[in-house]
Structures are given as C-alpha cells and as structure tokens.
Motif scaffolding. Structure first.
Motif, PDB file in Angstrom:
ATOM      1  N   ALA A   1       0.860  -1.187   0.000  1.00 36.28           N
ATOM      2  CA  ALA A   1       0.000   0.000   0.000  1.00 36.28           C
ATOM      3  C   ALA A   1       0.898   1.239   0.000  1.00 36.28           C
ATOM      4  O   ALA A   1       1.595   1.512   0.986  1.00 36.28           O
ATOM      5  CB  ALA A   1      -0.898   0.000   1.242  1.00 36.28           C
ATOM      6  N   LEU A   2       0.897   1.969  -1.096  1.00 37.93           N
ATOM      7  CA  LEU A   2       1.794   3.112  -1.256  1.00 37.93           C
ATOM      8  C   LEU A   2       1.012   4.430  -1.143  1.00 37.93           C
ATOM      9  O   LEU A   2      -0.029   4.606  -1.778  1.00 37.93           O
ATOM     10  CB  LEU A   2       2.513   3.048  -2.601  1.00 37.93           C
ATOM     11  N   ILE A   3       1.561   5.331  -0.342  1.00 36.45           N
ATOM     12  CA  ILE A   3       0.959   6.660  -0.144  1.00 36.45           C
ATOM     13  C   ILE A   3       1.744   7.650  -0.990  1.00 36.45           C
ATOM     14  O   ILE A   3       2.967   7.771  -0.840  1.00 36.45           O
ATOM     15  CB  ILE A   3       1.022   7.057   1.340  1.00 36.45           C
ATOM     16  N   LEU A   4       1.063   8.350  -1.876  1.00 42.58           N
ATOM     17  CA  LEU A   4       1.732   9.288  -2.779  1.00 42.58           C
ATOM     18  C   LEU A   4       1.696  10.704  -2.213  1.00 42.58           C
ATOM     19  O   LEU A   4       0.627  11.271  -2.001  1.00 42.58           O
ATOM     20  CB  LEU A   4       1.079   9.276  -4.164  1.00 42.58           C
ATOM     21  N   SER A   5       2.875  11.282  -1.981  1.00 42.53           N
ATOM     22  CA  SER A   5       3.004  12.699  -1.638  1.00 42.53           C
ATOM     23  C   SER A   5       3.160  13.471  -2.946  1.00 42.53           C
ATOM     24  O   SER A   5       4.115  13.235  -3.695  1.00 42.53           O
ATOM     25  CB  SER A   5       4.222  12.939  -0.747  1.00 42.53           C
ATOM     26  N   GLU A   6       2.245  14.390  -3.214  1.00 45.56           N
ATOM     27  CA  GLU A   6       2.260  15.090  -4.497  1.00 45.56           C
ATOM     28  C   GLU A   6       3.087  16.371  -4.472  1.00 45.56           C
ATOM     29  O   GLU A   6       3.385  16.918  -5.529  1.00 45.56           O
ATOM     30  CB  GLU A   6       0.823  15.421  -4.922  1.00 45.56           C
ATOM     31  N   SER A   7       3.459  16.857  -3.294  1.00 42.64           N
ATOM     32  CA  SER A   7       4.177  18.136  -3.239  1.00 42.64           C
ATOM     33  C   SER A   7       5.691  18.035  -3.418  1.00 42.64           C
ATOM     34  O   SER A   7       6.300  18.970  -3.931  1.00 42.64           O
ATOM     35  CB  SER A   7       3.861  18.858  -1.927  1.00 42.64           C
ATOM     36  N   PRO A   8       6.377  16.952  -2.997  1.00 38.32           N
ATOM     37  CA  PRO A   8       7.840  16.908  -3.160  1.00 38.32           C
ATOM     38  C   PRO A   8       8.284  16.976  -4.617  1.00 38.32           C
ATOM     39  O   PRO A   8       7.541  16.600  -5.533  1.00 38.32           O
ATOM     40  CB  PRO A   8       8.215  15.554  -2.540  1.00 38.32           C
ATOM     41  N   LEU A   9       9.513  17.448  -4.825  1.00 35.95           N
ATOM     42  CA  LEU A   9      10.056  17.528  -6.179  1.00 35.95           C
ATOM     43  C   LEU A   9      10.347  16.135  -6.740  1.00 35.95           C
ATOM     44  O   LEU A   9      10.334  15.929  -7.948  1.00 35.95           O
ATOM     45  CB  LEU A   9      11.344  18.359  -6.173  1.00 35.95           C
ATOM     46  N   ILE A  10      10.636  15.170  -5.841  1.00 41.98           N
ATOM     47  CA  ILE A  10      10.851  13.776  -6.246  1.00 41.98           C
ATOM     48  C   ILE A  10       9.769  12.924  -5.595  1.00 41.98           C
ATOM     49  O   ILE A  10       9.533  13.036  -4.390  1.00 41.98           O
ATOM     50  CB  ILE A  10      12.240  13.284  -5.799  1.00 41.98           C
ATOM     51  N   GLN A  11       9.102  12.083  -6.402  1.00 50.10           N
ATOM     52  CA  GLN A  11       7.981  11.300  -5.894  1.00 50.10           C
ATOM     53  C   GLN A  11       8.178   9.818  -6.221  1.00 50.10           C
ATOM     54  O   GLN A  11       9.213   9.420  -6.749  1.00 50.10           O
ATOM     55  CB  GLN A  11       6.673  11.842  -6.504  1.00 50.10           C
ATOM     56  N   TRP A  12       7.169   9.017  -5.883  1.00 54.73           N
ATOM     57  CA  TRP A  12       7.279   7.565  -6.103  1.00 54.73           C
ATOM     58  C   TRP A  12       7.706   7.194  -7.523  1.00 54.73           C
ATOM     59  O   TRP A  12       8.584   6.325  -7.693  1.00 54.73           O
ATOM     60  CB  TRP A  12       5.955   6.889  -5.770  1.00 54.73           C
TER      61      TRP A  12
END
Length: 302
Positions: A192-203
C-alpha cells in the motif's frame, strides 16, 4: 521625454509596476493597491514613458517582464520593501524587533515549529510571527523578513540559501512492517503506497531510479501536503516516500523508520531560505539565519 538628473518616479507607479510583475495581470494588481484597472494601466504607461523603455511584454495570456523590466525590478524591490517596513515600524520599538517568517506549511509544522522555542529562548526580545502557505508571497506587500520556500530556486532578485543534505527515503511505521514485511525494493510494488504530491521527487522517480517497473495499482492515498502523507504512514496505513528533513521528528521518536538503507534514498535540494538583499544586516534576520544554520547542521535523526 527628457528627464532631469534627479528624476524619480512616483511611489504609486512603482507599486503598480511591482504588483503587475508579481501577478502578470493589471486588473489583479489594481485590486491590491485599491485603484481601478484603467488607473493602473495609466500609471504603468506613464512609468514606461518616463523611463523611456518597455517594462513588460503584453500578450492575450498576460504580461511578462522584459529584460529591462527584470533588471529594474531587482533594483527597486529592496528599496520599496525598506520604505514600507520603515514607514510601518516608525516609532514602534517592539515592531522593530519582530521577525516575520513565511514558509511552506509542511516545513512550518514539521520542522520549524518543534524547534522555534529554542530560537525564542536564545533571543527572547525577538517576537516571532509565522505564516504558512505554498504561495510565494511578496516581501514588501506582505511585510515579510525571511521565507522558507519549497521548489526550484528561481528568485533572481533575492538572496537564496539552499538547505543542503536533504534526502528522500522510503518510510513506514514499525507496526506496518511487522504486519507487512518488506525485504527488497522490488517487493514494494505489492504494498500500500501513499503518494506525496508536493515533493520535487515522488514515487515514480524513485521506482525509475531503482530500475524497477512502475506500480500498476492505484495509490492507497494521494496527499498534496507532506504532513498528511507522513501522518497516514505513522498511523500504519501504508508506505510513504518522503523527505527525511520533514520526517525528522517521526524518525527521532521511532514512529516512522527507514524501510531500506541509504543506497535507496535520493538526494534533493527542495527547501530554501530566501530574503531580500540587504536584510541580513538586520539583527533579527541575521540571528535567525545563524540559528537555523546551526539547527540544520545538527546531527540527523538516528
């Protein structure tokens, strides 16, 4: 138009110029200074005539600064800011010692707020005002001394000090890992992966850096605030890819842990201390810059 050696534009026209440069729109700028759009256009045209050059490129999409306009903005912004703050604080000794900070919400909540009492203990005479938003506010219009901004450092008219040694890591709660063990990066595709949309680098960038196929199933959650992503991970909902700078208190307390070693972390330069040129000479600003540097250079969480 022939100008005298002591020629100086009106403050009103300079304010209009600065607001149009900020918003790229005359009507929006006019609202900020409480005049009509027609009056604002007139002031801007008058300023360009007096200076003898175009300050903006005009198009149906809006207004962008010319090269001359960019250079002029760099020169006048610190002057307008100094004038605004000098006028506001005249005769008010307490206000002169007030430090006004603006920062991105997640940085303010997760990094600055847990440490701010240490700054107040060292400098009890400095009154701190902290405001948070993802908008890059105007230092002069919003009366800000220093900002902590998130993103790419493209602020040519300001002093910028990038926060170094920040890294993005895969994090989860100990309870989650007990119930859902993870041995290798490749296994994460089934978690189960939680996506952070604000960082410059993401999943997606992490999976690409690890030379792994992108996940095909939906993210468990998507959040546009890092503090929401980290809280969801702390509650054991899933695995998050987030900044260790922001997750420092979680890591220190053990409510979140690194799933993998440093070889699976990615470096990032995403947070920056930003202030107008010349402001570092003010004690309240220089003290904060020195203090924050000490805090950032302190030992990372275990």
């Amino acid at each position: 138009m022939e100008k005298h050696a002591d020629f100086c534009p009106s403050i009103k026209s300079l304010r209009i110029f600065e607001e149009v440069a900020h918003y790229g729109n005359v009507a929006r700028a006019a609202e900020e200074v409480n005049i009509t759009a027609s009056a604002a256009s007139h002031q801007l045209a008058k300023l360009e005539k007096e200076l003898g050059c175009l300050l903006f490129n005009r198009s149906p999409k809006g207004m962008t600064l010319t090269l001359a306009g960019e250079n002029y903005l760099k020169e006048i912004s610190p002057l307008l800011l100094g004038l605004t703050q000098a006028s506001t604080r005249l005769g008010n000794e307490k206000a002169r010692s007030a430090l006004r900070i603006h920062c991105a919400p997640s940085f303010g909540l997760l990094w600055l707020l847990p440490r701010l009492h240490k700054f107040r203990e060292r400098y009890p005479a400095i009154q701190v005002t902290l405001s948070c938003s993802y908008e890059n506010l105007s230092f002069s219009r919003d009366n800000i001394d220093i900002a902590v901004r998130h993103g790419f450092p493209d602020w040519k008219s300001l002093e910028v000090k990038t926060i170094r040694h920040e890294k993005m890591s895969v994090l989860a709660s100990p309870d989650y890992l007990i119930k859902h063990p993870v041995a290798t990066p490749a296994e994460l595709i089934n978690h189960a992966l939680i996506l952070s949309e604000s960082p410059l680098i993401q999943w997606p960038q992490w999976f690409a850096a690890m030379q792994l196929a992108q996940p095909t199933k939906d993210w468990l959650f998507r959040f546009d605030r890092s503090y929401m992503s980290l809280e969801a991970a702390r509650l054991g909902h899933g695995v998050v890819f987030e900044s260790e700078l922001l997750a420092a208190e979680y890591l220190r307390s053990g409510t979140l842990v690194r799933v993998f070693g440093d070889e699976c972390s990615l470096p990032v330069n995403a947070h920056h201390l930003v202030w107008p040129r010349g402001f570092a000479r003010f004690p309240r600003v220089s003290h904060f810059l020195q203090w924050s540097s000490e805090q950032l250079e302190a030992s990372p969480p275990a």
